[in-house]
Motif scaffolding. Sequence first.
Motif, PDB file in Angstrom:
ATOM      1  N   GLN A  90       0.827  -1.205   0.000  1.00 22.12           N
ATOM      2  CA  GLN A  90       0.000   0.000   0.000  1.00 22.12           C
ATOM      3  C   GLN A  90       0.864   1.259   0.000  1.00 22.12           C
ATOM      4  N   LEU A  91       1.950   1.225   0.744  1.00 21.21           N
ATOM      5  CA  LEU A  91       2.856   2.374   0.782  1.00 21.21           C
ATOM      6  C   LEU A  91       3.535   2.583  -0.565  1.00 21.21           C
ATOM      7  N   VAL A  92       3.972   1.508  -1.201  1.00 17.69           N
ATOM      8  CA  VAL A  92       4.575   1.612  -2.531  1.00 17.69           C
ATOM      9  C   VAL A  92       3.538   2.122  -3.534  1.00 17.69           C
ATOM     10  N   ALA A  93       2.303   1.627  -3.433  1.00 16.55           N
ATOM     11  CA  ALA A  93       1.240   2.074  -4.338  1.00 16.55           C
ATOM     12  C   ALA A  93       0.985   3.569  -4.183  1.00 16.55           C
ATOM     13  N   ALA A  94       1.001   4.047  -2.948  1.00 17.26           N
ATOM     14  CA  ALA A  94       0.819   5.480  -2.720  1.00 17.26           C
ATOM     15  C   ALA A  94       1.945   6.271  -3.373  1.00 17.26           C
ATOM     16  N   GLY A  95       3.174   5.746  -3.282  1.00 21.06           N
ATOM     17  CA  GLY A  95       4.303   6.404  -3.942  1.00 21.06           C
ATOM     18  C   GLY A  95       4.138   6.455  -5.447  1.00 21.06           C
ATOM     19  N   LEU A  96       3.612   5.378  -6.013  1.00 20.01           N
ATOM     20  CA  LEU A  96       3.353   5.368  -7.459  1.00 20.01           C
ATOM     21  C   LEU A  96       2.259   6.380  -7.809  1.00 20.01           C
ATOM     22  N   GLY A  97       1.251   6.499  -6.947  1.00 19.07           N
ATOM     23  CA  GLY A  97       0.217   7.512  -7.161  1.00 19.07           C
ATOM     24  C   GLY A  97       0.778   8.923  -7.079  1.00 19.07           C
ATOM     25  N   TYR A  98       1.750   9.114  -6.211  1.00 17.34           N
ATOM     26  CA  TYR A  98       2.445  10.403  -6.065  1.00 17.34           C
ATOM     27  C   TYR A  98       3.096  10.763  -7.401  1.00 17.34           C
ATOM     28  N   VAL A  99       3.786   9.782  -7.984  1.00 22.13           N
ATOM     29  CA  VAL A  99       4.448   9.996  -9.282  1.00 22.13           C
ATOM     30  C   VAL A  99       3.413  10.219 -10.380  1.00 22.13           C
ATOM     31  N   ASP A 100       2.335   9.429 -10.380  1.00 21.74           N
ATOM     32  CA  ASP A 100       1.273   9.609 -11.382  1.00 21.74           C
ATOM     33  C   ASP A 100       0.772  11.042 -11.368  1.00 21.74           C
ATOM     34  N   PHE A 101       0.487  11.558 -10.174  1.00 24.00           N
ATOM     35  CA  PHE A 101      -0.033  12.916 -10.049  1.00 24.00           C
ATOM     36  C   PHE A 101       0.949  13.928 -10.638  1.00 24.00           C
ATOM     37  N   ALA A 102       2.217  13.782 -10.307  1.00 23.75           N
ATOM     38  CA  ALA A 102       3.224  14.726 -10.803  1.00 23.75           C
ATOM     39  C   ALA A 102       3.346  14.670 -12.321  1.00 23.75           C
ATOM     40  N   LEU A 103       3.276  13.479 -12.891  1.00 23.38           N
ATOM     41  CA  LEU A 103       3.408  13.340 -14.344  1.00 23.38           C
ATOM     42  C   LEU A 103       2.168  13.827 -15.079  1.00 23.38           C
ATOM     43  N   GLN A 104       1.001  13.599 -14.497  1.00 24.76           N
ATOM     44  CA  GLN A 104      -0.247  13.978 -15.166  1.00 24.76           C
ATOM     45  C   GLN A 104      -0.623  15.433 -14.937  1.00 24.76           C
ATOM     46  N   ARG A 105      -0.195  16.021 -13.826  1.00 22.76           N
ATOM     47  CA  ARG A 105      -0.577  17.391 -13.473  1.00 22.76           C
ATOM     48  C   ARG A 105       0.651  18.169 -13.007  1.00 22.76           C
ATOM     49  N   PRO A 106       1.679  18.324 -13.836  1.00 24.32           N
ATOM     50  CA  PRO A 106       2.934  18.931 -13.366  1.00 24.32           C
ATOM     51  C   PRO A 106       2.781  20.368 -12.855  1.00 24.32           C
ATOM     52  N   ALA A 107       1.932  21.159 -13.468  1.00 20.76           N
ATOM     53  CA  ALA A 107       1.772  22.542 -12.998  1.00 20.76           C
ATOM     54  C   ALA A 107       1.111  22.559 -11.621  1.00 20.76           C
ATOM     55  N   LEU A 108       0.123  21.726 -11.422  1.00 21.25           N
ATOM     56  CA  LEU A 108      -0.537  21.649 -10.125  1.00 21.25           C
ATOM     57  C   LEU A 108       0.425  21.088  -9.075  1.00 21.25           C
ATOM     58  N   PHE A 109       1.212  20.101  -9.455  1.00 24.62           N
ATOM     59  CA  PHE A 109       2.233  19.549  -8.563  1.00 24.62           C
ATOM     60  C   PHE A 109       3.173  20.654  -8.086  1.00 24.62           C
ATOM     61  N   ARG A 110       3.644  21.503  -9.007  1.00 20.51           N
ATOM     62  CA  ARG A 110       4.548  22.599  -8.630  1.00 20.51           C
ATOM     63  C   ARG A 110       3.840  23.610  -7.715  1.00 20.51           C
ATOM     64  N   LEU A 111       2.546  23.840  -7.964  1.00 18.51           N
ATOM     65  CA  LEU A 111       1.804  24.761  -7.101  1.00 18.51           C
ATOM     66  C   LEU A 111       1.761  24.232  -5.669  1.00 18.51           C
ATOM     67  N   LEU A 112       1.532  22.932  -5.504  1.00 21.12           N
ATOM     68  CA  LEU A 112       1.423  22.356  -4.164  1.00 21.12           C
ATOM     69  C   LEU A 112       2.719  22.466  -3.377  1.00 21.12           C
ATOM     70  N   TRP A 113       3.851  22.271  -4.044  1.00 18.33           N
ATOM     71  CA  TRP A 113       5.111  22.180  -3.305  1.00 18.33           C
ATOM     72  C   TRP A 113       6.139  23.246  -3.648  1.00 18.33           C
ATOM     73  N   GLY A 114       5.844  24.135  -4.596  1.00 15.09           N
ATOM     74  CA  GLY A 114       6.886  25.067  -4.977  1.00 15.09           C
ATOM     75  C   GLY A 114       6.479  26.518  -5.058  1.00 15.09           C
ATOM     76  N   SER A 115       5.252  26.835  -4.679  1.00 17.81           N
ATOM     77  CA  SER A 115       4.801  28.212  -4.830  1.00 17.81           C
ATOM     78  C   SER A 115       4.718  28.922  -3.484  1.00 17.81           C
ATOM     79  N   GLN A 116       5.095  30.193  -3.502  1.00 15.99           N
ATOM     80  CA  GLN A 116       4.946  31.048  -2.328  1.00 15.99           C
ATOM     81  C   GLN A 116       3.625  31.810  -2.367  1.00 15.99           C
ATOM     82  N   ARG A 117       2.819  31.570  -3.403  1.00 19.25           N
ATOM     83  CA  ARG A 117       1.596  32.347  -3.576  1.00 19.25           C
ATOM     84  C   ARG A 117       0.384  31.719  -2.893  1.00 19.25           C
ATOM     85  N   THR A 118       0.540  30.543  -2.335  1.00 19.06           N
ATOM     86  CA  THR A 118      -0.574  29.911  -1.636  1.00 19.06           C
ATOM     87  C   THR A 118      -0.495  30.224  -0.149  1.00 19.06           C
TER      88      THR A 118
END
Length: 196
Positions: A90-118
């Motif tokens: 389950q933990l490995v699957a969650a990690g794969l989902g983490y990667v899926d999200f980043a690959l499918q939604r890269p701009a949103l991924f950057r907003l979650l972890w790289g923006s000072q505007r939130t």
Amino acid sequence: MPDETPKPYHHGDLRAALLAAAEAEIAERGIEAFSLRQVAKRAGVSHAAPAHHFGDANGLLTALAADGFRQFLAAQAAREAVANPDPASQLVAAGLGYVDFALQRPALFRLLWGSQRTDFASADLGQASRAAYQHLVDQVTAAGGLSVADTAAVWAMAHGLADLLAAGRMRAVGAFPPAERDAVIAEMLRRTLPRA
């Protein structure tokens, strides 16, 4: 003679339409060039509509980030639903989902972890981000992790892989067909699992 006056476009769910337009805007123009006026234009509404719902550009980005964290958890849940039920899988699957999200939604991924505007002081964003982190903690604990270092190691590995792959920086792994790429990622994630 029929009335040929253009009718304003009516959204059934204006909030959702504005969030979708905001994500499309950051994907096309980037977070720093983000503006409410462009979001309104993209959504086909008056330029005042986003401000009415979200206050300002940072308010809209904060709402988008909160929604993004919920979608991030959904990407993990999709992988978890088809994985073996044991805690390590389950933990490995969650990690794969983490990667899926980043690959499918890269701009949103950057907003979650790289923006000072939130604004993480926002109740909605704070709750959504804490839920994502708590999911990680719960999974690491279920897999035998007892320390902050265990959680940090798993998070760092999953996040680093997701970030590098989304940025196209891990070409050797990113070039594999999806099933082979997933197997390599899963093996790397397993190496961070707590040892009994």
